[in-house]
Enzyme design. Structure first.
Site, mmCIF file in Angstrom:
data_model
loop_
_atom_site.group_PDB
_atom_site.id
_atom_site.type_symbol
_atom_site.label_atom_id
_atom_site.label_comp_id
_atom_site.label_asym_id
_atom_site.label_seq_id
_atom_site.Cartn_x
_atom_site.Cartn_y
_atom_site.Cartn_z
ATOM 1 C CG ASP A 106 -0.335 -0.104 2.573
ATOM 2 O OD1 ASP A 106 1.114 0.040 2.506
ATOM 3 O OD2 ASP A 106 -0.901 -0.404 3.656
ATOM 4 C CB SER B 33 -6.279 -11.494 0.947
ATOM 5 O OG SER B 33 -7.583 -10.894 1.017
ATOM 6 C CE1 TYR B 34 -1.713 -4.834 4.087
ATOM 7 C CE2 TYR B 34 -2.869 -3.808 2.651
ATOM 8 C CZ TYR B 34 -1.963 -3.692 3.737
ATOM 9 O OH TYR B 34 -1.436 -2.601 4.062
ATOM 10 N N PRO B 35 -5.960 -6.643 4.647
ATOM 11 C CG PRO B 35 -5.694 -6.459 6.810
ATOM 12 C CD PRO B 35 -4.996 -7.222 5.555
#
Length: 582
Positions: A224, A437-439
């Site tokens: 991110d 998975s990525y939250p």
């Protein structure tokens, strides 16, 4: 007659008991020095004694046997043959380990940096197949995992050094004194500063030392904007590594397949994303300081008086919290403007073939007391209810789209008993452990390359929802939801591996994982369809209605049964009789 003292390791030192002739070590001492002190309880003051030590062929006892054998040789005690064989095997392995340690010295070194120690360990385990060496560096807060693997950018085997940061390395502050005039704050220079926990844990020195050894840098920070910014923070500490030898791993989950795929297809860090975070940090700092000064000058004295915080020196409020403050103020104004008033919602209960059925007033509710009294009088004057009509309307409850962060936070706060901050902490823990998975994502649409079938098969034998998943797989023709939005960031939040309830030590972890898994399964099921059936009756000249629902297609309700309740569906466990008007 023999006097026996049974003691723990605490008796190894400091006890002078005369006349001890035998010491038995049932559990071997942790070090050779402790062993000497233990057996020294006998044979004191010129006397002779004996000691017996029990050894197993386990790795731990075999290692301890090396030191015990050395003590025995110095005391001219014969070493038993079986024990000597154990010692010889350990010494041979140690010698081979020393040779292996230098076997790969000629290979280039790759420094790989993750954002958290737990992620670093998972990446190292996935890429090394568990065959890795652990060592410590400058920092006690993070570890170094070393292994040899084929490094695609170098087109050869390399020595991999996997470590991590503990989040951002640098913070931001004003360069010099903060200007007294608020307007001047926005023109003041800023500088990067080492964060307190980072300095305390020697993260900078740790990365600089490893960077000096490395030929390549592979960045495994979270994918991110913040992670991209940390990439460039790490790069600034490893400036000796040529920029052409710096690579970026892109991944959305910490599964073995995802990690290995990211390792095979390394990209480059994005400078523009990192600069966007730099700009945001500078705005946060300057707006935050300005807003804090404004609040402190305007409200500090009042706050001290109202909340009895006499030692308070400032009221700090950052720009991230400003919208929340606006909501709080608006809500406060609504409460102050609120005028209490009586609300009337007339209802009447009728008997339909032995079943008491509650009817609701067709007009709903009223604040007119006279009108409410009129309806009440009409009800009291009626002894029967006359059937007027029945209508039926087919309705559809759409299956959910892919799960994003906002949806997850709403579900956590309204149904799972978790605050937004606590929810994200738990979600990040599940992500770091490879469960989801990525939250952090805004996307609600699955990508065309997402393997829906493989993700479902992973859940096919789950004790809670495996039966539903197997039915889905047997039906075939799986389709992603038609709705949803691709924001271009991470894919929707999905489960990455099946895990039963007893695999989670804390209930909140299970509740969040359970929701993520059920939401994902529900998003691949059909819409729910139901008929809303309304019966209208005349009671004393006033119209009252009874509404119930018949679910013809449960669809995604099988995965998310609470959705039927949230839609306030009233399903009957008995059958309404056929009725004629009047």
């Amino acid at each position: 007659e023999a006097r026996v003292l049974v003691a723990t390791d605490v008796a190894a030192r400091g006890l002078d008991i005369k006349g001890v002739t035998l010491v038995v070590n049932y559990d071997t001492a942790n070090s050779t020095e402790d062993h000497v002190h233990r057996i020294g309880r006998t044979g004191r003051a010129g006397q002779k004694g004996r000691s017996i030590t029990f050894l197993t062929r386990s790795g731990e006892d075999a290692f301890k046997a090396v030191g015990i054998a050395e003590v025995m040789r110095k005391a001219n005690c014969p070493v038993p043959q079986e024990m000597q064989q154990m010692v010889d095997r350990v010494l041979a392995r140690q010698q081979q380990a020393k040779l292996n340690e230098h076997k790969w010295d000629h290979l280039p070194k790759v420094l790989m940096v993750a954002e958290k120690p737990s992620v670093a360990k998972l990446v190292a385990e996935s890429l090394s197949g568990g065959r890795m060496r652990f060592r410590k560096g400058q920092s006690r807060a993070v570890q170094i995992f070393e292994f040899v693997a084929w490094f695609p950018p170098a087109h050869q085997k390399c020595r991999i050094m996997q470590t991590s940061t503990i989040g951002h390395v640098f913070g931001l502050d004003f360069d010099g004194h903060r200007p007294p005039d608020i307007a001047d704050l926005f023109y003041a220079g800023v500088k990067k500063t080492v964060e307190g926990p980072v300095a305390k844990n020697r993260i900078v020195e740790h990365l600089q030392e490893l960077g000096a050894e490395a030929d390549y840098l592979a960045l495994w920070l979270d994918c991110d904007r913040e992670g991209e910014n940390i990439c460039f923070e790490v790069m600034s500490l490893c400036s000796n590594i040529e920029i052409d030898n710096v690579y970026r791993a892109h991944f959305s989950a910490l599964t073995q397949l995802e990690i290995q795929n990211a390792f095979k297809h390394l990209g480059r860090p994005d400078k523009n994303l990192a600069l966007a975070v730099d700009a945001r940090q500078e705005l946060d700092l300057k707006i935050g300081v300005a807003f804090t000064r404004l609040m402190t000058r305007q409200f500090l004295d009042s706050a001290k008086e109202k909340f009895r915080v006499w030692d308070q020196t400032c009221l700090s409020y950052g720009p991230c919290q400003t919208p929340t403050l606006w909501f709080c103020v608006e809500r406060h104004k609504e409460i102050e403007r609120f005028q209490r008033q009586e609300i009337y919602s007339p209802k009447v209960t009728v008997d339909i073939e032995g079943y008491p059925v509650e009817l609701s007033w067709v007009e709903g509710k009223t604040v007119d007391g006279a009108r409410a009294a009129q309806v009440e009088q009409a009800i009291q004057g009626a002894s029967t209810a006359a059937f007027l009509s029945v209508t039926s309307e087919r309705k559809t409850a759409r299956r959910p789209v892919g799960l994003n962060t906002v949806q997850l936070l709403k579900a956590a706060s309204t149904g799972l008993g978790l605050s937004p901050a606590h929810c994200m902490k738990v979600a990040e823990g599940l992500y770091s452990s490879g469960y989801i998975s990525y939250p952090r994502t805004e996307t609600t649409k699955y990508s065309a390359t997402f393997d829906i079938v493989a993700a479902l098969r992973e859940q096919a034998n789950h004790p809670s929802w495996g039966k539903t998943v197997r039915y889905l797989l047997q039906q075939g023709n799986l389709r992603s939801p038609a709705h949803g939005t691709d924001k271009g960031d991470h894919p929707p939040i999905t489960p990455m591996r099946a895990a039963p309830r007893d695999e989670f030590s804390k209930g909140k972890e299970w509740r969040l994982y359970d929701y993520v898994a059920r939401h994902f399964i529900a998003s691949l099921m059909g819409d729910a369809e139901y008929d809303e059936i309304t019966y209208v009756f005349d009671v004393g000249g006033e119209q009252f209605a009874f509404t119930h629902h018949y679910v013809s297609e449960r669809g995604f309700f099988y995965a998310m049964p609470w959705k039927a309740k949230s839609l306030e569906l009233e399903e009957l466990d008995w059958e309404m009789p056929a009725m004629a008007e009047g």
